[in-house]
Design a protein around this motif. Structure first.
Motif, short mmCIF file in Angstrom:
data_model
loop_
_atom_site.label_atom_id
_atom_site.label_comp_id
_atom_site.label_asym_id
_atom_site.label_seq_id
_atom_site.Cartn_x
_atom_site.Cartn_y
_atom_site.Cartn_z
N ARG A 75 64.11 83.73 -11.15
CA ARG A 75 64.20 82.41 -10.50
C ARG A 75 63.13 81.46 -11.05
O ARG A 75 63.38 80.26 -11.19
CB ARG A 75 64.03 82.54 -8.98
N VAL A 76 61.95 82.00 -11.35
CA VAL A 76 60.92 81.16 -11.97
C VAL A 76 61.42 80.66 -13.33
O VAL A 76 61.32 79.46 -13.64
CB VAL A 76 59.61 81.96 -12.15
N GLY A 77 61.96 81.56 -14.13
CA GLY A 77 62.45 81.16 -15.45
C GLY A 77 63.58 80.15 -15.37
O GLY A 77 63.62 79.17 -16.13
N ALA A 78 64.49 80.35 -14.43
CA ALA A 78 65.60 79.41 -14.28
C ALA A 78 65.08 78.03 -13.89
O ALA A 78 65.56 77.00 -14.39
CB ALA A 78 66.59 79.92 -13.23
N GLY A 79 64.10 77.98 -13.00
CA GLY A 79 63.52 76.70 -12.61
C GLY A 79 62.85 75.99 -13.76
O GLY A 79 62.98 74.77 -13.93
N LEU A 80 62.12 76.75 -14.58
CA LEU A 80 61.45 76.16 -15.74
C LEU A 80 62.45 75.52 -16.70
O LEU A 80 62.23 74.41 -17.20
CB LEU A 80 60.65 77.24 -16.47
N PHE A 81 63.54 76.21 -16.96
CA PHE A 81 64.47 75.71 -17.98
C PHE A 81 65.43 74.66 -17.45
O PHE A 81 65.81 73.74 -18.18
CB PHE A 81 65.23 76.88 -18.61
N VAL A 82 65.84 74.77 -16.19
CA VAL A 82 66.77 73.75 -15.69
C VAL A 82 66.06 72.40 -15.55
O VAL A 82 66.67 71.35 -15.70
CB VAL A 82 67.41 74.19 -14.35
N SER A 83 64.75 72.42 -15.31
CA SER A 83 64.02 71.15 -15.27
C SER A 83 64.02 70.49 -16.63
O SER A 83 64.06 69.25 -16.74
CB SER A 83 62.58 71.38 -14.79
N GLY A 84 64.01 71.29 -17.69
CA GLY A 84 64.09 70.74 -19.04
C GLY A 84 65.43 70.10 -19.31
O GLY A 84 65.53 69.04 -19.95
N GLY A 105 67.94 78.82 -22.17
CA GLY A 105 67.03 79.52 -21.28
C GLY A 105 67.58 79.63 -19.87
O GLY A 105 67.46 80.68 -19.22
N PHE A 106 68.18 78.56 -19.40
CA PHE A 106 68.79 78.56 -18.07
C PHE A 106 69.88 79.62 -17.98
O PHE A 106 69.96 80.38 -17.00
CB PHE A 106 69.36 77.18 -17.79
#
Length: 210
Positions: free
Chosen positions: A116-125, A95-96
């Motif tokens: 940027r929202v999507g990148a934040g969601l997946f990098v936190s995972g 996802g990232f």
């Protein structure tokens, strides 16, 4: 936001050598993911000009990334602890990678913000899962020190992210920064699958606390 903050990856990348007891590559990989957290800052003036927005509006790209990261991290952590953390890590990295590519080819500022929202969601995972994997993979009595080494990658991202993002954007294009992040994420994903083969749920709490 270069993904250089992946110290945990280095544990993945070099270090499932639990037998060798060497967590030393952890900071390099984690620095990969979290440099991503800081590489965007020097790109804000570029985005202001490219998308014809104010600098304050361009700064929202940092805000939405950070908010998404904070809100998603607890859920990812619970999932990594209850399911196969290797599968969760692969999903997070995929996802990232996808959202960084969307950032790179964003046609307007609205799409860039969504990316940027999507990148934040997946990098936190990816972050939450790496800590889970490092914690359960560390030798008995070394868990705290291994997690400390993994965390040190974030500090590397502090000094490396902004200069690196600025340098790449100056000599190529700001879009190349995010294409590079996607390539890095794919490389880490491939390496992590060799280092941490797919298995069952994480054995959180299996060993005595350190």
């Amino acid at each position: 936001m270069v993904c250089l903050g992946w110290a945990g990856w280095a544990g993945a990348l070099g270090g499932r050598s639990i037998r060798a007891r060497q967590p030393g590559r952890l900071p390099a990989s984690r620095a990969g993911r979290h440099t991503h957290l800081f590489v965007v800052s020097p790109l804000l003036p570029v985005w202001r000009a490219r998308f014809d927005v104010s600098l304050r509006t361009a700064g929202l790209s940092v805000t939405v990334f950070a908010v998404a990261y904070v809100l998603a991290a607890p859920a990812w952590g619970r999932r990594a602890a209850s399911a196969s953390p290797q599968h969760v890590l692969t999903l997070a990295l995929a996802g990232f990678c996808a959202f960084n590519l969307l950032t790179a080819f964003a046609p307007d500022f609205g799409v860039l913000l969504a990316a940027r929202v999507g990148a934040g969601l997946f990098v936190s995972g990816a972050t939450a899962t790496v800590f889970t994997l490092v914690g359960v993979s560390a030798p008995r009595g070394r868990r705290a020190s291994w997690l400390g080494v993994a965390t040190s990658g974030l500090l590397s991202a502090l000094w490396a992210g902004a200069p690196l993002g600025s340098l790449i954007a100056r000599h190529t294009s700001w879009r190349a920064v995010f294409v590079g992040l996607s390539v890095l994420a794919m490389g880490i994903m491939a390496a992590s699958r060799r280092v941490w083969p797919v298995g069952g749920a994480a054995r959180v709490g299996a060993d005595p606390p350190v």
